[in-house]
Design an enzyme around this catalytic site. Structure first.
Site, PDB file in Angstrom:
ATOM      1  N   GLY A  64       9.421  42.712  -8.089  1.00  0.00           N
ATOM      2  CA  GLY A  64       8.491  43.729  -8.554  1.00  0.00           C
ATOM      3  C   GLY A  64       8.845  44.408  -9.858  1.00  0.00           C
ATOM      4  O   GLY A  64       8.399  45.538 -10.116  1.00  0.00           O
ATOM      5  N   ARG A 106      -5.096  27.653   5.865  1.00  0.00           N
ATOM      6  CA  ARG A 106      -5.245  28.259   4.535  1.00  0.00           C
ATOM      7  C   ARG A 106      -6.570  28.988   4.387  1.00  0.00           C
ATOM      8  O   ARG A 106      -6.652  30.034   3.749  1.00  0.00           O
ATOM      9  CB  ARG A 106      -5.149  27.171   3.456  1.00  0.00           C
ATOM     10  N   ILE A 150      -1.222  30.126  -5.011  1.00  0.00           N
ATOM     11  CA  ILE A 150      -2.368  29.686  -5.819  1.00  0.00           C
ATOM     12  C   ILE A 150      -3.640  30.258  -5.200  1.00  0.00           C
ATOM     13  O   ILE A 150      -3.929  30.021  -4.026  1.00  0.00           O
ATOM     14  CB  ILE A 150      -2.431  28.148  -5.867  1.00  0.00           C
ATOM     15  N   ASN A 207      -2.883  37.094 -14.873  1.00  0.00           N
ATOM     16  CA  ASN A 207      -1.575  36.645 -14.404  1.00  0.00           C
ATOM     17  C   ASN A 207      -0.564  36.705 -15.537  1.00  0.00           C
ATOM     18  O   ASN A 207      -0.900  36.438 -16.688  1.00  0.00           O
ATOM     19  CB  ASN A 207      -1.688  35.208 -13.893  1.00  0.00           C
ATOM     20  N   HIS A 224       2.770  34.890 -16.882  1.00  0.00           N
ATOM     21  CA  HIS A 224       3.556  33.664 -16.698  1.00  0.00           C
ATOM     22  C   HIS A 224       4.719  33.687 -17.679  1.00  0.00           C
ATOM     23  O   HIS A 224       4.534  34.023 -18.853  1.00  0.00           O
ATOM     24  CB  HIS A 224       2.688  32.418 -16.917  1.00  0.00           C
ATOM     25  N   GLU A 229      -9.635  28.434 -11.667  1.00  0.00           N
ATOM     26  CA  GLU A 229      -9.325  27.591 -10.508  1.00  0.00           C
ATOM     27  C   GLU A 229      -8.107  26.715 -10.734  1.00  0.00           C
ATOM     28  O   GLU A 229      -7.485  26.250  -9.782  1.00  0.00           O
ATOM     29  CB  GLU A 229     -10.541  26.704 -10.167  1.00  0.00           C
TER      30      GLU A 229
HETATM   31  N1  LIG Z   1      -5.946  29.821  -9.024  1.00  0.00           N
HETATM   32  C1  LIG Z   1      -4.814  30.272  -9.578  1.00  0.00           C
HETATM   33  N2  LIG Z   1      -3.886  30.902  -8.810  1.00  0.00           N
HETATM   34  C2  LIG Z   1      -2.737  31.352  -9.378  1.00  0.00           C
HETATM   35  C3  LIG Z   1      -2.485  31.160 -10.751  1.00  0.00           C
HETATM   36  C4  LIG Z   1      -3.489  30.508 -11.545  1.00  0.00           C
HETATM   37  O1  LIG Z   1      -3.335  30.340 -12.784  1.00  0.00           O
HETATM   38  N3  LIG Z   1      -4.624  30.079 -10.917  1.00  0.00           N
HETATM   39  N4  LIG Z   1      -1.279  31.569 -11.309  1.00  0.00           N
HETATM   40  C5  LIG Z   1      -0.221  31.675 -10.311  1.00  0.00           C
HETATM   41  C6  LIG Z   1       1.084  32.147 -10.794  1.00  0.00           C
HETATM   42  N5  LIG Z   1       1.861  30.986 -11.098  1.00  0.00           N
HETATM   43  C7  LIG Z   1       2.241  30.882 -12.417  1.00  0.00           C
HETATM   44  O2  LIG Z   1       1.989  31.781 -13.236  1.00  0.00           O
HETATM   45  C8  LIG Z   1       2.279  30.053 -10.111  1.00  0.00           C
HETATM   46  C9  LIG Z   1       2.561  30.521  -8.842  1.00  0.00           C
HETATM   47  C10 LIG Z   1       2.982  29.616  -7.854  1.00  0.00           C
HETATM   48  C11 LIG Z   1       3.136  28.265  -8.149  1.00  0.00           C
HETATM   49  C12 LIG Z   1       3.606  27.338  -7.067  1.00  0.00           C
HETATM   50  O3  LIG Z   1       3.733  26.140  -7.280  1.00  0.00           O
HETATM   51  N6  LIG Z   1       3.868  27.938  -5.859  1.00  0.00           N
HETATM   52  C13 LIG Z   1       4.402  27.159  -4.715  1.00  0.00           C
HETATM   53  C14 LIG Z   1       4.994  28.080  -3.631  1.00  0.00           C
HETATM   54  C15 LIG Z   1       6.179  28.852  -4.211  1.00  0.00           C
HETATM   55  C16 LIG Z   1       6.874  29.711  -3.123  1.00  0.00           C
HETATM   56  O4  LIG Z   1       6.171  30.179  -2.187  1.00  0.00           O
HETATM   57  O5  LIG Z   1       8.106  29.904  -3.255  1.00  0.00           O
HETATM   58  C17 LIG Z   1       3.246  26.417  -4.059  1.00  0.00           C
HETATM   59  O6  LIG Z   1       2.102  26.915  -4.117  1.00  0.00           O
HETATM   60  O7  LIG Z   1       3.587  25.389  -3.429  1.00  0.00           O
HETATM   61  C18 LIG Z   1       2.857  27.805  -9.439  1.00  0.00           C
HETATM   62  C19 LIG Z   1       2.428  28.696 -10.420  1.00  0.00           C
HETATM   63  C20 LIG Z   1      -0.651  32.555  -9.174  1.00  0.00           C
HETATM   64  N7  LIG Z   1      -1.812  31.983  -8.605  1.00  0.00           N
HETATM   65  N1  LIG Z   2       4.190  31.450 -12.360  1.00  0.00           N
HETATM   66  C1  LIG Z   2       4.397  32.790 -11.914  1.00  0.00           C
HETATM   67  C2  LIG Z   2       5.794  33.260 -12.249  1.00  0.00           C
HETATM   68  O1  LIG Z   2       6.706  32.471 -12.408  1.00  0.00           O
HETATM   69  N2  LIG Z   2       5.905  34.574 -12.368  1.00  0.00           N
HETATM   70  C3  LIG Z   2       7.176  35.160 -12.719  1.00  0.00           C
HETATM   71  O2  LIG Z   2       7.848  35.626 -11.555  1.00  0.00           O
HETATM   72  C4  LIG Z   2       8.691  36.705 -11.949  1.00  0.00           C
HETATM   73  C5  LIG Z   2       8.372  37.863 -11.018  1.00  0.00           C
HETATM   74  O3  LIG Z   2       9.285  38.867 -11.237  1.00  0.00           O
HETATM   75  P1  LIG Z   2       8.973  40.364 -10.668  1.00  0.00           P
HETATM   76  O4  LIG Z   2       8.595  40.198  -9.212  1.00  0.00           O
HETATM   77  O5  LIG Z   2      10.271  41.064 -10.887  1.00  0.00           O
HETATM   78  O6  LIG Z   2       7.835  40.921 -11.484  1.00  0.00           O
HETATM   79  C6  LIG Z   2       8.343  37.068 -13.399  1.00  0.00           C
HETATM   80  O7  LIG Z   2       9.288  36.504 -14.307  1.00  0.00           O
HETATM   81  C7  LIG Z   2       7.003  36.393 -13.581  1.00  0.00           C
HETATM   82  O8  LIG Z   2       6.727  36.007 -14.921  1.00  0.00           O
END
Ligand SMILES: Nc1nc2c(c(=O)[nH]1)N[C@@H](CN(C=O)c1ccc(C(=O)N[C@@H](CCC(=O)O)C(=O)O)cc1)CN2
Ligand SMILES: NCC(=O)N[C@@H]1O[C@H](COP(=O)([O-])[O-])[C@@H](O)[C@H]1O
Length: 208
Positions: free
Chosen positions: A12, A66, A93, A108, A110, A148
């Site tokens: 956080g 889901r 996601i 978001n 990233h 999406e």
């Molecule tokens: N529809 C969308 N949902 C989300 C997006 C987006 O652009 N479109 N951004 C993500 C955040 N993200 C990167 O910024 C991101 C988050 C999670 C994953 C991922 O592969 N997660 C794993 C599970 C990880 C875990 O629980 O430890 C998974 O889904 O298998 C990739 C990118 C937020 N949502």
């Molecule tokens: N693709 C999503 C992703 O990688 N997000 C990343 O998770 C961390 C969360 O930290 P926080 O919980 O301390 O804010 C941050 O570095 C953020 O950019």
């Protein structure tokens, strides 16, 4: 007043940056309606509670499938009647049904300069490991609208930081957070709260 939901999964620090920026007047016309996590143990939830902010945990583990999780997440968000959803380290996601319900109302953060090092599987330390493996000389962070796809939505703000020779993934993650993420996410929220963001197709324009 822009009412936001902040979705979290981890420590956080980006939520903390939003809270601090609101207290410092760097974010105006904004209130946090709720902080929602997919993980009960996320320290981000503790941070929210310290400030008396509403919290909720909606975890995929608590639902049969889901689709039921997606419905529960939609219902939780709808119950707080928010104008903007902020993904701050939210590692789930989002489903199409939510994207359609909140068009250009989900952003978001990233931890890379999209379109590099993003998409499925790229999150947290994994991003910085890939940057170091590739030998990049700069990296940074991106705030984008959520669609999406995964990390494919229109880019709102980006900020670059240097990669240094002795960097480990942890050191690099800390620099990207401290010098990029914690600035551009609050700034993006403030721009939206003050109607400074316009979208034309897939391009984002910041107006004076
Ligand atoms: N529809 C969308 N949902 C989300 C997006 C987006 O652009 N479109 N951004 C993500 C955040 N993200 C990167 O910024 C991101 C988050 C999670 C994953 C991922 O592969 N997660 C794993 C599970 C990880 C875990 O629980 O430890 C998974 O889904 O298998 C990739 C990118 C937020 N949502
Ligand atoms: N693709 C999503 C992703 O990688 N997000 C990343 O998770 C961390 C969360 O930290 P926080 O919980 O301390 O804010 C941050 O570095 C953020 O950019």
């Amino acid at each position: 007043m822009l009412r936001i939901a902040v979705l979290v999964s981890g420590g956080g620090t980006n939520l903390q940056a939003i809270i601090d920026s609101m207290k410092q007047g760097k974010i105006t016309n904004t209130e946090i309606g709720v902080v929602i996590s997919n993980r009960e143990q996320a320290y981000a939830i503790d941070r929210a509670k310290q400030y008396g902010i509403n919290t909720a945990v909606v975890s995929p583990k608590d639902y049969e499938n889901r689709e039921e999780f997606n419905l529960a997440l939609c219902e939780a968000l709808d119950s707080y009647q928010v104008d903007l959803i902020v993904l701050a380290g939210y590692l789930v996601i989002l489903p199409k049904v939510l994207i359609e319900k909140y068009p250009n109302k989900i952003i978001n953060i990233h931890p890379s300069l999209i379109p590099s090092f993003c998409g499925p599987g790229f999150y947290g330390l994994r991003v910085h490991e890939a940057v170091l493996e590739r030998g990049n000389k700069i990296t940074g962070a991106t705030v984008h609208f959520v669609d999406e796809g995964t990390d494919t939505g229109p880019i709102i703000l980006q900020k670059a930081v240097p990669v240094r020779e002795q960097d480990t993934p942890e050191i690099l993650q800390k620099r990207v957070m401290e010098e990029a993420e914690w600035y551009i996410l609050p700034e993006a929220i403030n721009l939206i709260a003050n109607n400074k963001i316009k979208i034309n197709n897939t391009k984002v324009y910041i107006t004076d």
